[in-house]
Each structure stands twice: as structure tokens, then as C-alpha cells.
Design a protein around this motif. Structure first.
Motif, PDB file in Angstrom:
ATOM      1  N   ALA A 238       0.857  -1.178   0.000  1.00 35.97           N
ATOM      2  CA  ALA A 238       0.000   0.000   0.000  1.00 35.97           C
ATOM      3  C   ALA A 238       0.900   1.237   0.000  1.00 35.97           C
ATOM      4  CB  ALA A 238      -0.900   0.001   1.227  1.00 35.97           C
ATOM      5  N   GLU A 239       0.358   2.382  -0.415  1.00 37.32           N
ATOM      6  CA  GLU A 239       1.182   3.590  -0.579  1.00 37.32           C
ATOM      7  C   GLU A 239       1.911   3.979   0.702  1.00 37.32           C
ATOM      8  OE1 GLU A 239       0.789   8.298  -1.949  1.00 37.32           O
ATOM      9  OE2 GLU A 239      -0.937   6.944  -2.083  1.00 37.32           O
ATOM     10  N   GLU A 240       1.202   4.027   1.812  1.00 43.76           N
ATOM     11  CA  GLU A 240       1.830   4.417   3.075  1.00 43.76           C
ATOM     12  C   GLU A 240       2.841   3.355   3.526  1.00 43.76           C
ATOM     13  OE1 GLU A 240       1.686   7.354   4.628  1.00 43.76           O
ATOM     14  OE2 GLU A 240       0.559   7.896   2.820  1.00 43.76           O
ATOM     15  N   GLU A 241       2.487   2.116   3.287  1.00 43.95           N
ATOM     16  CA  GLU A 241       3.380   1.009   3.617  1.00 43.95           C
ATOM     17  C   GLU A 241       4.679   1.128   2.814  1.00 43.95           C
ATOM     18  OE1 GLU A 241       2.128  -3.549   4.458  1.00 43.95           O
ATOM     19  OE2 GLU A 241       1.975  -2.931   2.365  1.00 43.95           O
TER      20      GLU A 241
ATOM     21  N   LYS B  46       6.025   3.854   1.462  1.00 44.15           N
ATOM     22  CA  LYS B  46       6.829   5.004   1.887  1.00 44.15           C
ATOM     23  C   LYS B  46       7.540   4.735   3.208  1.00 44.15           C
ATOM     24  CE  LYS B  46       4.145   8.541  -0.545  1.00 44.15           C
ATOM     25  NZ  LYS B  46       3.296   9.759  -0.423  1.00 44.15           N
ATOM     26  N   ALA B  47       6.830   4.102   4.141  1.00 50.61           N
ATOM     27  CA  ALA B  47       7.447   3.794   5.436  1.00 50.61           C
ATOM     28  C   ALA B  47       8.584   2.786   5.274  1.00 50.61           C
ATOM     29  CB  ALA B  47       6.383   3.253   6.397  1.00 50.61           C
TER      30      ALA B  47
ATOM     31  N   TYR C 216      11.634   4.478   3.632  1.00 45.21           N
ATOM     32  CA  TYR C 216      12.348   5.315   4.605  1.00 45.21           C
ATOM     33  C   TYR C 216      13.158   4.451   5.568  1.00 45.21           C
ATOM     34  CZ  TYR C 216      13.328   8.810   8.165  1.00 45.21           C
ATOM     35  OH  TYR C 216      13.971   9.650   9.050  1.00 45.21           O
TER      36      TYR C 216
ATOM     37  N   TYR D  18       7.180   6.502  -8.428  1.00 46.80           N
ATOM     38  CA  TYR D  18       7.693   6.841  -7.094  1.00 46.80           C
ATOM     39  C   TYR D  18       9.202   6.583  -7.014  1.00 46.80           C
ATOM     40  CZ  TYR D  18       8.443   6.459  -2.030  1.00 46.80           C
ATOM     41  OH  TYR D  18       8.924   6.607  -0.750  1.00 46.80           O
TER      42      TYR D  18
END
Length: 341
Positions: free
Chosen positions: A219-222, A224-225, A228, A315
Motif C-alpha cells: 500500500a502507498e503508506e506502507e 513510503k514507510a 524510509y 515513485y
């Protein structure tokens, strides 16, 4: 998606103790062998049956480390040297591979770039010695910041007319090790099945994991986290050690894996061995980037083939676009230091 041969500690150990897999053996020198990375790295290398002579060097305590390791019942002879009596010369003369974890570790709040001035001087001096006494050795550079220390090493070798870009490697394997571990934790899978390609450099935003090329979806937030965490995973260790050190054990494991792969290609002549590494590369030469980490096929002479980055998501292209100017700055900083010092 490119296939990366993930090497577990178990497979390294099995292969190291399998006499049928061995055709030759090599002298491997570790510079900075008494330090936080150097000691566990030397222990892992002592188990590698492709090594006939493990030569250790540091400014203090190396004879003791060597004596301790020499009691382990594997075939590699272990010798230890300090600066006295031309110790560095004796440590590296005749070495097939020189692995360099020498330098000061990160402390809380420090980036790899903050280490630059101290470690740059250390690397410059070691590079000068290598150019004089081991000009044909394959060089695995761990000393941070790798984005700058590899160019420093390169410039020193050029000065002595012994530079071969196929033989100089910045060890970025820890980024791959972390990525596969973090993905496996998230997806509850075997880390060996999480084959992650990481490109760019070896510091912060220059570390670009290509998660779109792995067999998992996020998922998008997954995403990005996870990105990082892979980029700044070293900070977790520095914080957890509360000022007492940085990533030493995981870095030693990653360096042992890379060294094993290099030995298998160079000494044993095995084919199809691919490892991520920061090398002289034309992939982004048009952007003024002289060095870049990507999957590299290893061969008898070192770098055999540099794999392209391949298809990336929008991305990931943004991440690459952000990495390139920072990487260029790091490289230029190393070259500038080498030329002025």
C-alpha cells in the motif's frame, strides 16, 4: 525484475566447509580488523574455506585478535599486524582481496557524511599503501561515507598509476540485507525469498530500494514507510546503542557475504554471481555521476557486467531523481579531498 543471488549465513558456512567446492585459496587482508566491524567480520571470514591466509591490520590490538581467531579449527592461517615494523606493508603484500572497515563509527545525530574528514584521511593513507604493496588486489571498501571514500581510494590509485575500475568496490550489501529482512518482517516470509534490488549510493536518500521489482505489493503508506526504513535503517541501530556504536554486526555479515561472492568469482571462477555494489559506472554518467550502486556480475577480473536499473515505478523515479544530486555532491567531495590532500 533482476534476480539477486541472496546468500544466507548458513549457505556461506556450508559452502566454506565443503572441500569439494574449493579449487584455490586466497590471501584476504582486513584493514581495521580490531574494530567493531573488523572483529566479527574476521570471525566470519575465518570460516570461509576459500581463504588460506587471513591477514589482519589495525593500529592497536590486532595480534591479540589474530591469536584468538587462530585457535579456531578452520584452515586459514591468521596473522595480525600493527603499524610497527612495516606492519601495514606485511599485512597487504600478496593479498588477493583487501577488505577495509577502518574508520570511526557513527554516533547519535551523526550522518555518514559527518564522518567524512576523519575517515577520509584514514582511507587516503590506506589507499596509498595498497597502491604501493597490493596494486593487483580487489578492494572492498566499507569505511563510511562510502559515496565519498570510494572516490578517494580511486584517486589515490590513479596517482600511483595502478587504478583498475574493475577491482574497486564500495560495499553496499547491508542495504540489500536490511531491505530483504524488513520486507520479510512485513510480509511474514523467509528473508531469502525477499530478493530486493537497491541502487544509488550508501547514505540516506541516495539509497533507492526498487520495491516494484520484488514479488510483493505494498500500500502507498506502507511503501513510503518501508522505503524510509531501508534508507535510514542505520539510525535505528545508532539510537538503540545509545551512543556506544553503530551497525557493526549486520555490517560484518553483509561484508562477509560480499567477500565470499567476490572470492567465488575471482578465486573459484564461478559464473553468474551478482551482488549489489558501488562501482565506477556509466549508468548515470550523463548526469555527471561517476560511481553508482547497482547489481553487478562478478568475474575473475572483478566487475564483469554492470546491470541497468531496469523498469521503475514513478515513485522510484522520484527517489532516483532526489538521489542523483546528493550522490554527485558526495562523489565530488571525495575527489576534491583526494586532490587537495
Amino acid at each position: 525484475m533482476f534476480t539477486l543471488r541472496q546468500v544466507t549465513l548458513t549457505s556461506i558456512t556450508k559452502r566454506a566447509f565443503s572441500s569439494s567446492a574449493v579449487s584455490q585459496a586466497a590471501k584476504v587482508a582486513v584493514l581495521g580488523a580490531a574494530g567493531g566491524i573488523g572483529q566479527p567480520l574476521s570471525l566470519l571470514l575465518k570460516k570461509n574455506n576459500l581463504i588460506s591466509h587471513l591477514s589482519l591490520y589495525d593500529i592497536v590490538n590486532t595480534p591479540g585478535v589474530a591469536a584468538d581467531l587462530s585457535h579456531i579449527n578452520t584452515k586459514a592461517k591468521v596473522t595480525g599486524y600493527v603499524p610497527d615494523n612495516d606492519g601495514l606493508k606485511h599485512a597487504i603484500t600478496g593479498a588477493d582481496v583487501v577488505v577495509i572497515p577502518a574508520g570511526v563509527p557513527r554516533k547519535p545525530g551523526m550522518t555518514r557524511d559527518d564522518l567524512f574528514l576523519t575517515n577520509a584521511g584514514i582511507v587516503r593513507d590506506l589507499a596509498t599503501a595498497v597502491a604501493q604493496y597490493a596494486p593487483k588486489a580487489h578492494l572492498a571498501i566499507i569505511s563510511n561515507p562510502v559515496n565519498s571514500t570510494v572516490p578517494i581510494f580511486t584517486e589515490a590509485l590513479k596517482k600511483h598509476n595502478v587504478y583498475d575500475p574493475r577491482r574497486v568496490f564500495g560495499v553496499t550489501t547491508l542495504d540489500i540485507v536490511r531491505a530483504s529482512r524488513f520486507v520479510s518482517e512485513l510480509k511474514d516470509t523467509d528473508p531469502a525469498e525477499a530478493k530486493i534490488t537497491v541502487v544509488g549510493g550508501h547514505s540516506g536518500v541516495t539509497i533507492v530500494p526498487l520495491l516494484s521489482q520484488c514479488p510483493f505489493s505494498f500500500a502507498e503508506e506502507e511503501l513510503k514507510a518501508l522505503t524510509y526504513r531501508i534508507q535510514f535503517g542505520g539510525d535505528e541501530v545508532v539510537k538503540a546503542k545509545a551512543g556506544t556504536g553503530s551497525a557493526t554486526l549486520s555490517m560484518a555479515y553483509a561484508a562477509a557475504r560480499f567477500t565470499d561472492s567476490l572470492l567465488r568469482a575471482v578465486v573459484n571462477g564461478e559464473e553468474g554471481i551478482i551482488e549489489p555494489t558501488f562501482v565506477k559506472s556509466d549508468l548515470y554518467a550523463s548526469d555527471g555521476i561517476e560511481f553508482f550502486a547497482s547489481n553487478v556480475e562478478l568475474g575473475p577480473d572483478g566487475v564483469k557486467k554492470i546491470h541497468p536499473v531496469g523498469k521503475v515505478s514513478d515513485y522510484e523515479q522520484e527517489l532516483i531523481n532526489a538521489a542523483l544530486p546528493e550522490l554527485k555532491k558526495n562523489i565530488e567531495k571525495g575527489i576534491k579531498f583526494a586532490k587537495e590532500n
